[in-house]
Scaffold this active site. Structure first.
Site, PDB file in Angstrom:
ATOM      1  N   HIS A 568     -54.551  23.651 -23.742  1.00  6.34           N
ATOM      2  CA  HIS A 568     -54.825  23.449 -22.622  1.00  6.34           C
ATOM      3  C   HIS A 568     -56.429  24.841 -22.666  1.00  6.34           C
ATOM      4  O   HIS A 568     -56.463  24.941 -23.545  1.00  6.34           O
ATOM      5  CB  HIS A 568     -53.727  25.124 -21.664  1.00  6.34           C
ATOM      6  CG  HIS A 568     -53.554  26.006 -22.667  1.00  6.34           C
ATOM      7  ND1 HIS A 568     -54.738  27.230 -22.997  1.00  6.34           N
ATOM      8  CD2 HIS A 568     -52.746  26.236 -23.442  1.00  6.34           C
ATOM      9  CE1 HIS A 568     -53.752  28.275 -23.231  1.00  6.34           C
ATOM     10  NE2 HIS A 568     -52.837  27.299 -24.016  1.00  6.34           N
ATOM     11  N   ASN A 574     -55.693  34.923 -23.890  1.00  7.92           N
ATOM     12  CA  ASN A 574     -55.642  33.868 -24.767  1.00  7.92           C
ATOM     13  C   ASN A 574     -57.278  34.821 -25.651  1.00  7.92           C
ATOM     14  O   ASN A 574     -56.891  34.901 -26.798  1.00  7.92           O
ATOM     15  CB  ASN A 574     -56.036  32.562 -24.764  1.00  7.92           C
ATOM     16  CG  ASN A 574     -55.797  31.073 -25.272  1.00  7.92           C
ATOM     17  OD1 ASN A 574     -55.593  30.474 -24.892  1.00  7.92           O
ATOM     18  ND2 ASN A 574     -54.291  30.966 -26.438  1.00  7.92           N
ATOM     19  N   HIS A 706     -49.378  23.127 -25.348  1.00  2.55           N
ATOM     20  CA  HIS A 706     -49.664  23.920 -26.342  1.00  2.55           C
ATOM     21  C   HIS A 706     -49.904  23.930 -27.476  1.00  2.55           C
ATOM     22  O   HIS A 706     -49.257  23.272 -28.612  1.00  2.55           O
ATOM     23  CB  HIS A 706     -48.752  25.350 -25.744  1.00  2.55           C
ATOM     24  CG  HIS A 706     -48.381  24.818 -24.206  1.00  2.55           C
ATOM     25  ND1 HIS A 706     -48.964  26.233 -23.776  1.00  2.55           N
ATOM     26  CD2 HIS A 706     -47.387  24.286 -23.725  1.00  2.55           C
ATOM     27  CE1 HIS A 706     -48.802  25.828 -22.229  1.00  2.55           C
ATOM     28  NE2 HIS A 706     -47.339  25.104 -21.878  1.00  2.55           N
TER      29      HIS A 706
END
Length: 754
Positions: A568, A574, A706
């Site tokens: 993503h 993040n 992911h």
């Protein structure tokens, strides 16, 4: 949410304050919010101040607050509950530069024991609106804090995230298709791509998947009994050094000579000492290709390292397993469970299995063997691929005429049986050392040869014949031409057409003597390689592992198609370095999702059957949002590894607050299971239905998922050892293209942005 104490304070400009309080126990999570702030140009709110909030009064090192809504900004951090008095202030400055900044008016704010001490007040900023004129910007400040235990701090954090940042994709159906551009889809220069996608290609890691020139048979197991000089010439397809004598071959065979005793009939073969029940066996059954299995879910088997806090009672009874049971593969939960049942109810699962390929040349045997080997390795079974052609080239060289393969050539038959027996002995020796599944790759086209192999393996492993039959002349012709291009047998033949004529003459010799499999346990794949129809016939197949093999083979084919893997776009977690969660995309992530849509549009512009797969988490669904024209499918199995109680934490927080867990994960990242979460082995097991469906698909697939999940998927295609999977590099904003087809698996990487 597990918090022992909950406090909150706020300021709306009406004055008032509250006494400072001291928290006790656990860890203190603090959330600072600024309300009613609208960005002024590039200026966004930041926080700077004393340790441990920021550690510096230098404005260039201030921590940026993250936007939650159009006018709400937030920053969260963790401190000990007995922390010293902390001072901080708000300031406005650009996020990525240390130029102009505006500090809030008034004294520093003081945080003590989870409270803002002193009079509550608004954050006031004097902003120069024009030369000689200043505007006063007033923003409401809200602070919330919670004291939580190390085990519950992640749950508290997740509750905050869900309350403060509700998912923007909740309620979206599992399968959607949008035919037009999504709202807000950027077409400007910021999201544009170069016309030539090759501009974005970056080097791929060295692996089988990244090479387009490796002959599949050369990836098989190297002959054990031959010299290093001979082995060194296999990989490059050059002429072989014949430094091994016939006596060397004969000395490696044990028991009865398989080469001399080639006339054994099936009726003379001793029965294997394996017990099976009638309800488990499948005899004389014909399967058509399976349709897509809706709603498949992987099993969650407790086989991870787990939490060191969970100590077994000394009074617990332990089931002692024999040496064979201890060697069961780590990732095969169902097989391991069967091993325990075997100790109590008697053995039902064969622990050494030989899959013996049968079929004419150019029928896809070696490719099928390589795919099956890769699949079983990925599931955690000790599996090796033994290619008899590799032994033959090493022993007798690559320049064999078609007469060498004639059925009425006793010398040729003896030489070929000799190397087949040697390969079988090598495989059985490896099984004695702990190997579980050997894939024996050769034509094995006569009953006499198969009888010889069963005689050698009697009492040492169970044999299942895997016969590949193909009647499609187009596929056979394609395989022949590929064979001439890649096989070491023709590496010294400069004339391509001469090579084709030679191979066809060899093929005719095999066809004259070919005998279909009718004996023992077998699987027949009839016209399955094209992926269009065909059937599988099985006889005398039972047990967990043979059943999984049949299921895999039903869904596999040779149709070329690309699979695009990408993480993503960068998420807000993040940016903060937090694991897990379900946050939306950052500014960089928003830019990447638009670039990804442009890439997919150009890369798959001629495709009509492509599909887009995402997890159920909003950061993958948002990333795939601008892609139009293809169906989007959400897979629960593609969700990120479950970090359990560590969800929402940074690795530094785990190291500081849960040192035992941090140490266990560092020691064995593959098997370590987060408390109340998953291990990488758990992820691999739940991804098996995804792998089966990827193998079954005939059109391109774009997988937006992911890091841990894509590591596991990439590890399958690249045939990586299980222990390497947790360390595979899968960077953000990069697309990994896996090209699947008759020549194997190739890889290409595109980096769309830094």
């Amino acid at each position: 949410m597990g918090a022992g104490v909950s406090k909150s304070s706020g300021s709306d400009g009406s004055g008032g304050g509250r006494e400072c309080e001291a928290g006790g126990g656990g860890q203190l999570y603090v959330s600072l919010k600024m309300e009613n702030f609208t960005p002024k140009g590039e200026l966004i709110p930041h926080v700077y101040g004393a340790v441990p909030i920021v550690g510096s009064w230098d404005p260039s090192k201030a921590l940026s607050m993250e936007r939650e809504s159009a006018s709400m900004w937030e920053l969260s951090f963790v401190v000990p509950p007995n922390h010293e008095t902390l001072e901080f202030k708000f300031l406005l400055k650009p996020k990525y530069s240390s130029g102009l900044f505006v500090v809030e008016e008034g004294p520093s704010r003081v945080l003590k024991g989870g409270n803002l001490c002193g009079d509550a007040r608004l954050a006031n900023f004097k902003i120069c609106s024009s030369p000689g004129a200043e505007d006063m910007l007033e923003c409401k400040v809200i602070m919330k804090s919670d004291i939580v235990s190390p085990f519950d701090l992640a749950a508290s954090w997740r509750a905050y995230k869900e309350n403060f940042q509700p998912s923007t994709v909740r309620g979206m159906p599992d399968v959607t298709i949008n035919s037009g551009p999504a709202a807000g889809f950027e077409n400007g220069p910021s999201s544009a791509l170069e016309l030539d996608l090759e501009h974005y290609v970056v080097p791929s890691p060295v692996s089988h998947a990244s090479s387009d020139s490796v002959y599949t048979a050369n990836l098989a197991e190297n002959p054990r009994s031959l010299s290093c000089n001979a082995i060194s010439s296999i990989s490059d397809g050059q002429s072989f050094r014949q430094s091994v004598s016939m006596q060397d071959f004969g000395a490696s065979l044990t028991g009865r000579s398989a080469v001399q005793d080639t006339g054994i009939m099936v009726s003379d073969i001793p029965k294997f000492s394996y017990t099976t029940s009638m309800d488990e066996s499948m005899s004389g059954v014909t399967f058509l290709p399976l349709q897509k299995q809706e709603g498949q879910k992987g099993l969650f088997v407790d086989r991870g390292v787990g939490s060191p806090r969970l100590v077994k009672s000394s009074s617990s009874s332990l089931l002692k397993l024999d040496s064979e049971t201890k060697d069961m593969p780590a990732a095969s939960g169902a097989v391991a469970a069967a091993a325990v049942a075997d100790k109590m109810l008697g053995p039902k699962e064969v622990r050494r299995l030989a899959i013996v390929l049968v079929g004419l040349p150019a029928r896809g045997k070696t490719f099928t063997a390589a795919k099956l080997t890769r699949y079983l390795r990925w599931l955690g079974h000790e599996t090796k691929h033994f290619n008899v052609g590799k032994y033959r080239r090493l022993k007798h060289g690559v320049n064999q005429s078609p007469d060498f393969f004639r059925a009425d050539n006793p010398e040729g038959i003896e030489a070929r049986n000799e190397v087949a027996a040697l390969a079988m002995e090598d495989m059985l020796s490896w099984m004695q050392e702990g190997g579980q599944v050997g894939v024996f790759d050769a034509t094995n086209s006569t009953k006499e040869r198969r009888n010889m192999l069963m005689r050698i393996a009697a009492g040492r492993c169970k044999i299942i014949f895997l016969e590949t039959l193909c009647n499609d002349e187009r596929i056979i012709e394609r395989n022949i031409r590929l064979k001439i291009q890649q096989s070491p047998d023709y590496s010294e033949e400069p004339d391509f057409d001469a090579g084709v004529r030679d191979f066809r003459a060899r093929l005719r010799n095999y066809e004259k003597a070919y005998e279909p499999v009718e004996e023992g346990s077998y699987i027949k794949m009839i016209d399955m390689v094209s992926g269009h129809g065909g059937q599988i016939q099985i006889n005398n197949i039972s047990g967990y592992l043979p059943g999984r093999i049949v299921f895999f083979l039903v869904n596999t084919h040779l149709t070329p198609r690309p699979i695009l893997l990408t993480r993503h776009g960068e998420s807000r977690d993040n940016v903060r370095g937090r694991i897990g969660g379900d946050t939306a995309l950052s500014e960089a992530g928003e830019l990447y999702r638009n670039k990804l849509a442009k890439f997919v549009e150009k890369r798959l512009k001629s495709e009509r059957t492509a599909s887009i797969w995402t997890s159920t988490l909003q950061r993958t669904i948002l990333t795939a949002g601008p892609i139009v024209g293809f169906p989007k499918i959400q897979w629960r199995a593609l969700d990120e590894i479950n970090a359990g109680v560590c969800d929402g934490m940074t690795y530094e927080e785990i190291k500081r607050n849960m040192p035992d867990e941090y140490g266990s994960r560092k020691k064995d990242k593959l098997r370590y299971r987060y408390p109340r979460g998953e291990s990488y082995l758990d992820v691999i097991q739940r991804l098996e239905p995804v792998i089966i469906e990827l193998e079954r698909q005939r059109g391109p697939v774009v997988v937006v998922s992911h890091q841990a999940v894509l590591r596991a998927l990439y590890g399958y295609f690249a045939d990586k050892p299980l222990k390497e999977i947790p360390y595979i590099e899968v960077p953000l904003h990069t697309i990994i293209e896996i090209q699947m087809g008759v020549s194997g698996v190739q890889e290409k990487r595109y980096k769309l942005m830094d």
